[in-house]
Design an enzyme around this catalytic site. Sequence first.
Site, mmCIF file in Angstrom:
data_model
loop_
_atom_site.group_PDB
_atom_site.id
_atom_site.type_symbol
_atom_site.label_atom_id
_atom_site.label_comp_id
_atom_site.label_asym_id
_atom_site.label_seq_id
_atom_site.Cartn_x
_atom_site.Cartn_y
_atom_site.Cartn_z
ATOM 1 N N ARG B 19 12.854 24.873 26.111
ATOM 2 C CA ARG B 19 13.938 23.889 26.246
ATOM 3 C C ARG B 19 13.519 22.653 27.031
ATOM 4 O O ARG B 19 14.135 21.603 26.921
ATOM 5 C CB ARG B 19 15.173 24.550 26.875
ATOM 6 N N SER B 46 21.245 23.667 31.982
ATOM 7 C CA SER B 46 20.403 24.719 31.406
ATOM 8 C C SER B 46 19.969 24.403 29.981
ATOM 9 O O SER B 46 19.104 25.084 29.444
ATOM 10 C CB SER B 46 21.071 26.089 31.488
ATOM 11 N N GLU B 67 33.081 24.766 22.278
ATOM 12 C CA GLU B 67 31.987 24.560 21.321
ATOM 13 C C GLU B 67 32.481 24.187 19.934
ATOM 14 O O GLU B 67 31.791 23.481 19.195
ATOM 15 C CB GLU B 67 31.133 25.827 21.240
ATOM 16 N N PHE B 92 26.784 30.591 21.273
ATOM 17 C CA PHE B 92 27.994 29.781 21.089
ATOM 18 C C PHE B 92 27.843 28.781 19.956
ATOM 19 O O PHE B 92 28.821 28.362 19.344
ATOM 20 C CB PHE B 92 28.327 29.034 22.388
ATOM 21 N N HIS B 118 18.627 29.553 24.955
ATOM 22 C CA HIS B 118 18.779 30.942 25.388
ATOM 23 C C HIS B 118 18.864 31.890 24.197
ATOM 24 O O HIS B 118 19.754 32.737 24.116
ATOM 25 C CB HIS B 118 20.006 31.100 26.288
ATOM 26 N N ASP B 126 21.069 38.363 31.871
ATOM 27 C CA ASP B 126 22.457 38.099 31.447
ATOM 28 C C ASP B 126 22.953 39.116 30.420
ATOM 29 O O ASP B 126 24.155 39.311 30.259
ATOM 30 C CB ASP B 126 22.590 36.683 30.868
ATOM 31 N N ARG B 176 14.779 30.802 26.826
ATOM 32 C CA ARG B 176 15.150 30.469 28.198
ATOM 33 C C ARG B 176 13.946 30.470 29.142
ATOM 34 O O ARG B 176 13.751 29.554 29.919
ATOM 35 C CB ARG B 176 16.165 31.493 28.706
#
Lengths: 282, 323
Positions: B19, B46, B67, B92, B118, B126, B176
């Site tokens: 990212r 993030s 979203e 999402f 992610h 997570d 991530r």
Amino acid sequence: MDTKELEKQANNIRKDLVEMLTEAKSGHSAGSLGMVDVFTALYFGDIVKYDPKKPGWKERDRVVLSNAHICPAWYATMANAGYFPVKELKTLRKLGSRLQGHPDRLKLPYIETSGGSLGQGLSIACGMAYSFFKLDCKKNWVWCLTSDGEHDEGQMWEAAMFAGKNKLFNLTQIMDRNNIQIDGYTEDVMPLEPLKDKYEAFGWHVMDVDGHNMEEIIDACNKSKAIFEKPSLIIAHTIPGKGVDFIEWKYSWHGKAPCAEECKKALDELRTLGGKIKSESE
Amino acid sequence: MILAKNLYQKEKLEQKPTRDGYGLALVELGKENKDIVVLGADLTGSTRCDWFRDKFPDRFIQVGIAEQNMMCIAAGLSLVGKIPFASTYSVFCPGRNWDQLRVSVAYNKANVKLTGAHAGVSVGADGATHQGLEDIAIARCLPNMTVLAPCDAIETQKATLAAGRMKGPVYLRFAREPTPVFTTKRTPFRIGQAEVLRKGKDVSIIACGPIVYEALLAAEELSKDGISVRVINNHTIKPIDEEEIIKAAEQTGAIVTGEDHQVMGGLGSVVAEVLSKNEPVPMEMVGVQNRFGESGEPEELMKEFKLTAEDIKKAVIKVIERK
């Protein structure tokens, strides 16, 4: 056009609408008929800035139809406004037609966006209005037509929040408040009221109009252009099926088209303005 | 093929999250084109969109945790000439807002770029809800979409730049955790063109995302046993480079795919679709096998879900036995 001429124009659009739905053998009759006066006011009442000869004109306003299933009314209005031949209306919902059951921008380039999944159009209109106002300081106006029933969708309220936050004054939403949706009356399916209070709490300027009164519709649209720092919502109270007695108010007509016999009956009524005048064909 | 020095010594390579390449490219695109707009849904840091936001605050749009709204606002922006990048986590977007992607973006052929950060079990602690494992499957099945899964931070930068410069909807997938930066600025990248990173004749590994590096490690190990492994970086899931895949099957006779995603509908499926129509050969699929992710350290999870170089090695041996 003066009010009388607008009413006559709306009546002509209704006739085209009934015929095209009959030919298609399916489609959404009640909602389409109910919004013909609003479409007529927008396109023939000097509200929307457009030029059918230059559909890509940069200065044009943008019209987004969020409750896209009533597109037959939009198609009939656009054909009458000169975008494409009225006879093409008879291709509605047929294989290879530019007039899809729900509008397809790639097939019919005169429309600004494809649609058909409820709850999405207001967000698209927000994106357009944001771009014109906040990014480019342009004067194009965005007109977004929505339905009351689609306010069951959470996304409508996400968009309402976004428009309020960003003070998208160049966005006017016209909600078709006809009180019905497929499963019944909106207030039974999922109560929406008090709509005016809700939108005001989200930072909108809200006006109620009789959705079949040309002067009221046009007046509210013009007022919405004078509202400073707030998006506007015009709640157009309409009668589903307006103009055709046996369709009016009946939610069984939400998603079906007239048969040949019903078409004749409807056209007779529209031609005689409900028996008030002699039919043109007589 | 131009790859990093000390390619097979993982500890000597720089480690960066893919990212980061996205964040850098957005700033670059922002400089070259004033129509570039970035949308964030309360995950600006993030997704590395804060770098763009700080440089071009007027062209960053905060939509909040919404979203679905974000996807359609992006569509609206694109329909009046902007080039929006809608950024959040892959669960999402395209997960939660798939219908908005389908109707407002893909059906409209709107020039929207959407990014799913992610992605993969490598997200770590997570857990399952935040590990996007289905995004490739649901993005690639939509007409008009381009789907990219770059392998490291440098390639992500190139992929983002290419996405911003092409017309049409593009989905970009990121991981991530920091992963080895093993390509270089000079490594070729073209949308739709898979790259052979290592030549080989006994078997081909076709992978996407950071798993490509694991594939290289596996190939290096296998060479010590005399097995010659071709490694193909298939960063473009759609449109798929059929030619390179068919060539690999014809020339090496066996295929292993690798991805940090469900093999069902993912790269494994894509390659199987191509091969079954053209050049069926024995095939093994390394990836997530029809289960949800879970919490744990990224490295632990890579082992638990059998996505490491060691797992790829086993798959190669197995597929060769089936030749």
